[in-house]
Motif scaffolding. Structure first.
Motif, PDB file in Angstrom:
ATOM      1  N   TYR A 160      -3.198 -12.412 -28.785  1.00 14.12           N
ATOM      2  CA  TYR A 160      -2.078 -12.105 -29.676  1.00 14.12           C
ATOM      3  C   TYR A 160      -2.582 -11.394 -30.929  1.00 14.12           C
ATOM      4  N   LYS A 161      -3.701 -11.868 -31.486  1.00 17.06           N
ATOM      5  CA  LYS A 161      -4.257 -11.252 -32.690  1.00 17.06           C
ATOM      6  C   LYS A 161      -4.752  -9.829 -32.405  1.00 17.06           C
ATOM      7  N   ILE A 162      -5.358  -9.646 -31.215  1.00 16.27           N
ATOM      8  CA  ILE A 162      -5.857  -8.314 -30.858  1.00 16.27           C
ATOM      9  C   ILE A 162      -4.689  -7.344 -30.668  1.00 16.27           C
ATOM     10  N   LEU A 163      -3.621  -7.793 -29.995  1.00 16.94           N
ATOM     11  CA  LEU A 163      -2.458  -6.926 -29.806  1.00 16.94           C
ATOM     12  C   LEU A 163      -1.809  -6.587 -31.144  1.00 16.94           C
ATOM     13  N   ASN A 164      -1.787  -7.539 -32.047  1.00 18.28           N
ATOM     14  CA  ASN A 164      -1.250  -7.280 -33.385  1.00 18.28           C
ATOM     15  C   ASN A 164      -2.104  -6.233 -34.102  1.00 18.28           C
ATOM     16  N   SER A 165      -3.434  -6.374 -33.976  1.00 18.29           N
ATOM     17  CA  SER A 165      -4.341  -5.384 -34.571  1.00 18.29           C
ATOM     18  C   SER A 165      -4.159  -4.014 -33.916  1.00 18.29           C
ATOM     19  N   LEU A 166      -3.952  -4.010 -32.596  1.00 13.31           N
ATOM     20  CA  LEU A 166      -3.731  -2.753 -31.883  1.00 13.31           C
ATOM     21  C   LEU A 166      -2.489  -2.044 -32.415  1.00 13.31           C
ATOM     22  N   LYS A 167      -1.430  -2.795 -32.635  1.00 18.30           N
ATOM     23  CA  LYS A 167      -0.201  -2.206 -33.158  1.00 18.30           C
ATOM     24  C   LYS A 167      -0.442  -1.587 -34.536  1.00 18.30           C
ATOM     25  N   ILE A 168      -1.153  -2.317 -35.394  1.00 15.40           N
ATOM     26  CA  ILE A 168      -1.442  -1.815 -36.747  1.00 15.40           C
ATOM     27  C   ILE A 168      -2.252  -0.527 -36.690  1.00 15.40           C
ATOM     28  N   HIS A 169      -3.269  -0.485 -35.821  1.00 19.14           N
ATOM     29  CA  HIS A 169      -4.130   0.702 -35.732  1.00 19.14           C
ATOM     30  C   HIS A 169      -3.412   1.878 -35.086  1.00 19.14           C
ATOM     31  N   LEU A 170      -2.443   1.631 -34.210  1.00 19.37           N
ATOM     32  CA  LEU A 170      -1.672   2.735 -33.643  1.00 19.37           C
ATOM     33  C   LEU A 170      -0.723   3.321 -34.678  1.00 19.37           C
ATOM     34  N   LEU A 171      -0.188   2.473 -35.549  1.00 18.42           N
ATOM     35  CA  LEU A 171       0.738   2.946 -36.580  1.00 18.42           C
ATOM     36  C   LEU A 171       0.025   3.644 -37.733  1.00 18.42           C
ATOM     37  N   ASN A 172      -1.246   3.303 -37.938  1.00 15.79           N
ATOM     38  CA  ASN A 172      -2.038   3.919 -39.001  1.00 15.79           C
ATOM     39  C   ASN A 172      -2.608   5.253 -38.502  1.00 15.79           C
ATOM     40  N   GLU A 173      -2.125   6.353 -39.071  1.00 23.84           N
ATOM     41  CA  GLU A 173      -2.528   7.685 -38.588  1.00 23.84           C
ATOM     42  C   GLU A 173      -4.029   7.915 -38.688  1.00 23.84           C
ATOM     43  N   SER A 174      -4.680   7.317 -39.672  1.00 28.66           N
ATOM     44  CA  SER A 174      -6.106   7.603 -39.894  1.00 28.66           C
ATOM     45  C   SER A 174      -7.043   6.676 -39.115  1.00 28.66           C
ATOM     46  N   SER A 175      -6.504   5.651 -38.431  1.00 26.86           N
ATOM     47  CA  SER A 175      -7.357   4.701 -37.705  1.00 26.86           C
ATOM     48  C   SER A 175      -8.048   5.376 -36.525  1.00 26.86           C
ATOM     49  N   THR A 176      -9.296   4.992 -36.306  1.00 25.78           N
ATOM     50  CA  THR A 176     -10.073   5.547 -35.194  1.00 25.78           C
ATOM     51  C   THR A 176     -10.331   4.468 -34.146  1.00 25.78           C
ATOM     52  N   GLU A 177     -10.777   4.921 -32.979  1.00 22.54           N
ATOM     53  CA  GLU A 177     -11.104   3.981 -31.903  1.00 22.54           C
ATOM     54  C   GLU A 177     -12.219   3.035 -32.337  1.00 22.54           C
ATOM     55  N   LYS A 178     -13.184   3.564 -33.050  1.00 21.84           N
ATOM     56  CA  LYS A 178     -14.305   2.746 -33.509  1.00 21.84           C
ATOM     57  C   LYS A 178     -13.819   1.626 -34.427  1.00 21.84           C
ATOM     58  N   GLU A 179     -12.887   1.951 -35.307  1.00 24.64           N
ATOM     59  CA  GLU A 179     -12.362   0.946 -36.230  1.00 24.64           C
ATOM     60  C   GLU A 179     -11.586  -0.143 -35.482  1.00 24.64           C
ATOM     61  N   PHE A 180     -10.772   0.281 -34.494  1.00 25.11           N
ATOM     62  CA  PHE A 180     -10.034  -0.716 -33.717  1.00 25.11           C
ATOM     63  C   PHE A 180     -10.989  -1.598 -32.911  1.00 25.11           C
ATOM     64  N   GLN A 181     -11.994  -0.975 -32.312  1.00 18.63           N
ATOM     65  CA  GLN A 181     -12.954  -1.746 -31.517  1.00 18.63           C
ATOM     66  C   GLN A 181     -13.669  -2.785 -32.373  1.00 18.63           C
ATOM     67  N   GLN A 182     -14.058  -2.381 -33.586  1.00 21.11           N
ATOM     68  CA  GLN A 182     -14.735  -3.326 -34.477  1.00 21.11           C
ATOM     69  C   GLN A 182     -13.790  -4.460 -34.886  1.00 21.11           C
ATOM     70  N   SER A 183     -12.530  -4.093 -35.138  1.00 16.44           N
ATOM     71  CA  SER A 183     -11.538  -5.115 -35.489  1.00 16.44           C
ATOM     72  C   SER A 183     -11.372  -6.127 -34.358  1.00 16.44           C
ATOM     73  N   ALA A 184     -11.307  -5.621 -33.125  1.00 18.31           N
ATOM     74  CA  ALA A 184     -11.154  -6.508 -31.965  1.00 18.31           C
ATOM     75  C   ALA A 184     -12.368  -7.415 -31.805  1.00 18.31           C
ATOM     76  N   ARG A 185     -13.550  -6.859 -31.987  1.00 17.63           N
ATOM     77  CA  ARG A 185     -14.774  -7.669 -31.838  1.00 17.63           C
ATOM     78  C   ARG A 185     -14.840  -8.753 -32.920  1.00 17.63           C
ATOM     79  N   ASP A 186     -14.394  -8.405 -34.126  1.00 22.57           N
ATOM     80  CA  ASP A 186     -14.383  -9.405 -35.202  1.00 22.57           C
ATOM     81  C   ASP A 186     -13.424 -10.548 -34.868  1.00 22.57           C
TER      82      ASP A 186
END
Length: 789
Positions: free
Chosen positions: A245-271
């Motif tokens: 649930y937390k990862i999907l929530n983070s995924l939604k935030i990173h998709l809505l953020n125009e400047s977010s990169t795959e690397k940033e999302f991946q690091q967020s998920a790993r954290d």
């Protein structure tokens, strides 16, 4: 500080409040105190009374690392995905306060809905569901509830709304706490008035057991509809979140953020994972990000805000089908509102269970053949016999490797395939049979010799009635292809010593006549059956095992179980793991508080609806020949084709309705004690009941759990001005009981291949024409048992 006036004065000094003026009432949401204060004014705007309307949300904290629970009788409460709300009743103005997302509205009844705009849509959703709950109570109960609500704040969640992270099967409210009550008292309060509450479970005290509970909450997948749990331990409330649930929530935030990169999302998920086990590998979420992020635009971002789980399902479908994203797919939101489990993305799914079984070392042996062929004798030689009902109760994931179970029943092809499908990926399935020859006639092709058939028949059936029942099963074997059976191995065994003898024309001709009369129905020609029984009795047919039977059994053991060096070890091994009923503690359903009802909720509602509609059309098409000139039937067909029936909000099979939540004697009922919540089951629907101004109902052929209703059924559709779901039992019972032939069919287990009837019933001083249609093929829907409807 408890004086609401002083709180209000202090907040005014710091300007930290939101103010809403409604007629002669002013509502202040005090942000720093998380409370709501209400002031009642007179006509001159003079303050008559200052009231604390809503109390604080209860304080929740993250569970400390290495925390160990050593207290008994604590409860874990599931967290639903959705905005939390507070609700209270103000007696002085006979109105309700509803607080959500930082603001509060005051509402007296449904006539006040038009006073509020889009900003308060979610508040109005809560209000709408609240008034629906109130309507379920009589006037006296409503007044008692208002008394109990004075000075109290109810806390709950709005589930299934827009902007959710996961899809919930229903849209509604669920209550989880009362601000000033212990959790047990709060749940008892809600149960007393029949208000919806979440799933709860006891918190274990053992260190290992407690850690297992935490692990399971962390790594449950969101298909289970939960975002985590609140552990109520003593006076503390600890939040344990679902990592997916937390990862999907983070995924939604990173998709809505125009400047977010795959690397940033991946690091967020790993954290977020932080070394813990999760439901799916991280690649699952990265593939979603990689697929859709380059295509994000203004419209897609807006869709993501409102229908994020729908977007996820579209992406998973496209990945599976290797398709490019098409903006047109966003048009049909309802079609895509299914759970993640409906898509196979070729990514490894890590199961929730403690042990992973890719190649289970558990063996189940089944017999394909005719009654009387000798499977019971062979089963006793192999050991560890189990019955089909007991096989369903086994928890395969807890069995030790190399457990062996022998189902001694003779199965026909349909029963065999159903069992093999249930056991797939749970056990190694071996099928033993002697079906390897052919008996051919100009009209028939059966996969066994006449010797085998007549030897088994003579051993099992001697009277005309027994022969009729026996012969009815035989056509199911026609044109059986062994190679198409889905199992690990098919093993031939010589049950009957086939001698290839020739039979007289008399018995052969009569056998073919009986067989011809048994296609799709039981032979009812008593003279023919009696003649065949006499011929069979006089025919010198001997049922013989092969002379080397014991050697064949020994060879079979070695073939079945190559991991055992000595065949004697089979007996020891099976006796070790044989379930002993007398030592097992019988499961008894015993929740803390009585639920309103026990039921099986149909899963994947929209997928099920498509499947249901196809089945209804097949039934109507089949009945068209019989009712070609029937104007009532034509009207029913037209109404269904033109979508004039309304699909039910909750489609479920009711097992037990509990009218009094104080009646503890309910716990002694078989329907209650044998119920198991949150169990995934299949529901087989055999018969359709459909009426123009009545209902569309499916009669369930066999319920997974005992049902109180003599005619267990599911209401699928109703009409706006017609009968409602609460009339369904009388609707079908009248149709059944006034037709003796239909009544007998149902009484005998509803085994008839096909039947079509029309009955006139009277309900509420009105006559309804009910069409009853049953076809050979049953409708099978996926369900999940629940005590939280």
């Amino acid at each position: 500080m408890t004086d609401p006036y002083q709180l209000l004065q202090q907040s005014e000094d710091f300007q930290d409040y939101d103010r809403l003026l409604i007629e002669n009432v002013v509502i202040y949401d005090l942000k720093d105190h998380d409370i709501t204060v209400v002031q009642i004014l007179n006509e001159d705007n003079t303050v008559l009374k200052t009231i604390q309307g809503l109390q604080q949300y209860s304080h929740r904290e993250q569970i400390p690392k290495d925390f160990h629970n050593d207290q008994e009788n604590n409860i874990a409460v599931k967290i639903y995905d959705g905005p939390r709300f507070k609700l209270a009743y103000i007696k002085a103005i006979d109105s309700y306060l509803i607080h959500l997302a930082g603001s509060t509205i005051l509402i007296r009844d449904e006539n006040d809905f038009d006073k509020f705009g889009a900003k308060h849509n979610h508040h109005l959703d809560v209000a709408e569901f609240w008034f629906k709950e109130l309507k379920k109570l009589n006037q006296e109960e409503q007044e008692l509830l208002k008394l109990d609500l004075q000075g109290r704040t109810l806390i709950g969640t709005l589930i299934g709304s827009e902007e959710s992270i996961i899809i919930n099967e229903r849209f509604g409210i669920v209550f989880s706490e009362v601000a000033d009550l212990d959790i047990r008292e709060a749940l008892k309060f809600y149960a007393h008035y029949g208000l919806p509450i979440p799933y709860t479970q006891a918190i274990p005290t053992g260190k290992v057991e407690f850690q297992n509970l935490l692990d399971r909450i962390h790594r449950n997948d969101t298909d289970l509809e939960y975002a985590g749990s609140v552990l109520h331990i003593g006076k503390n409330k600890y939040v344990v979140e679902n990592i997916e649930y937390k990862i999907l929530n983070s995924l939604k935030i990173h998709l809505l953020n125009e400047s977010s990169t795959e690397k940033e999302f991946q690091q967020s998920a790993r954290d977020l994972i932080n070394g813990q086990k999760i439901a799916r590998p991280i690649e699952f979420y990265l593939k979603i990000f990689q697929y859709i992020k380059p295509q994000m635009n203004y419209k897609l971002r807006d869709f993501t805000k409102k229908d994020f789980p729908v977007l996820i399902n579209i992406i998973l479908h496209n990945i599976q089908q290797q398709k490019k994203f098409n903006p047109q797919q966003l048009q049909d939101v309802a079609f895509w509102k299914v759970k993640l489990q409906d898509y196979n993305t070729n990514l490894t799914r890590v199961p929730v269970f403690e042990k992973k079984y890719k190649n289970p070392e558990i063996f189940v042996v089944l017999f394909l053949g005719l009654p009387g062929m000798g499977s019971s004798t062979l089963a006793k030689s192999l050991g560890n016999i189990i019955h089909e009902d007991d096989l369903d109760k086994l928890d395969f994931k807890k069995l030790p490797d190399q457990s062996i179970f022998i189902l001694e029943s003779n199965l026909n092809p349909e029963s065999l395939n159903n069992l093999l499908a249930k056991l797939k990926d749970r056990a190694r399935r071996y099928v033993i049979t002697q079906i390897n020859e052919k008996f051919e006639d100009s009209n028939y092709e059966l996969p066994f010799s006449l010797d085998f058939f007549l030897s088994s028949l003579k051993r099992f059936a001697t009277t005309s009635e027994q022969i009729s029942n026996y012969m009815y099963q035989v056509p199911q074997f026609e044109k059986l292809v062994l190679q198409k059976i889905d199992c690990e191995a098919i093993i031939q065994f010589p049950f009957v010593n086939v001698q290839g003898r020739e039979y007289s024309n008399d018995i052969l001709n009569v056998f073919l006549d009986v067989f011809d009369a048994s296609i799709h129905k039981k032979c009812k020609d008593k003279k023919l059956l009696s003649k065949f029984a006499d011929l069979l009795k006089n025919e010198e047919i001997q049922y013989n095992y092969p002379e080397n039977f014991q050697e064949e059994v020994s060879a079979l053991k070695k073939q079945l179980f190559p991991f055992l060096k000595k065949t004697k070890q089979i007996q020891q091994k099976t006796e070790e793991h044989k379930p002993k009923k007398e030592k097992q503690q019988k499961y008894v359903y015993n929740p803390t508080y009585l639920p309103k009802q026990l039921a099986i909720l149909i899963q994947n509602k929209y997928t099920a609806k498509d499947k249901l509609n196809r089945w209804i059309k097949e039934c109507l098409n089949e009945a068209q020949t019989k009712f070609a000139a029937d104007e009532d039937f034509k009207s029913v067909q037209t109404a269904f084709q033109n979508d004039q029936y309304q699909f039910e909000n909750n489609v479920y099979l009711q097992l037990l309705q509990i009218t009094s939540l104080d009646d503890e004697s309910i716990r002694e009922l078989r329907y209650f004690k044998e119920f198991q919540p949150d169990k995934e089951v299949e529901i087989n629907i055999k018969t359709l009941f459909i009426s123009l101004e009545g209902l569309i109902v499916g009669l369930v052929n066999k319920t997974p759990f005992p049902a109180q209703n003599p005619y267990p059924h599911i209401v699928f559709y109703s009409r706006e001005k017609g009968l409602k779901s609460q009339n369904s039992t009388e609707f079908i019972s009248q149709a059944i009981n006034q037709n003796q032939a239909l009544k007998q069919i149902i009484k005998d287990g509803n085994k008839a291949e096909k039947y079509i009837y029309k009955e006139n019933i009277k309900l509420k001083n009105k006559v309804y024409q009910v069409f009853v249609i049953s076809l050979p093929d049953e409708l099978v829907l996926d369900g999940k048992s629940t005590d939280r409807l």
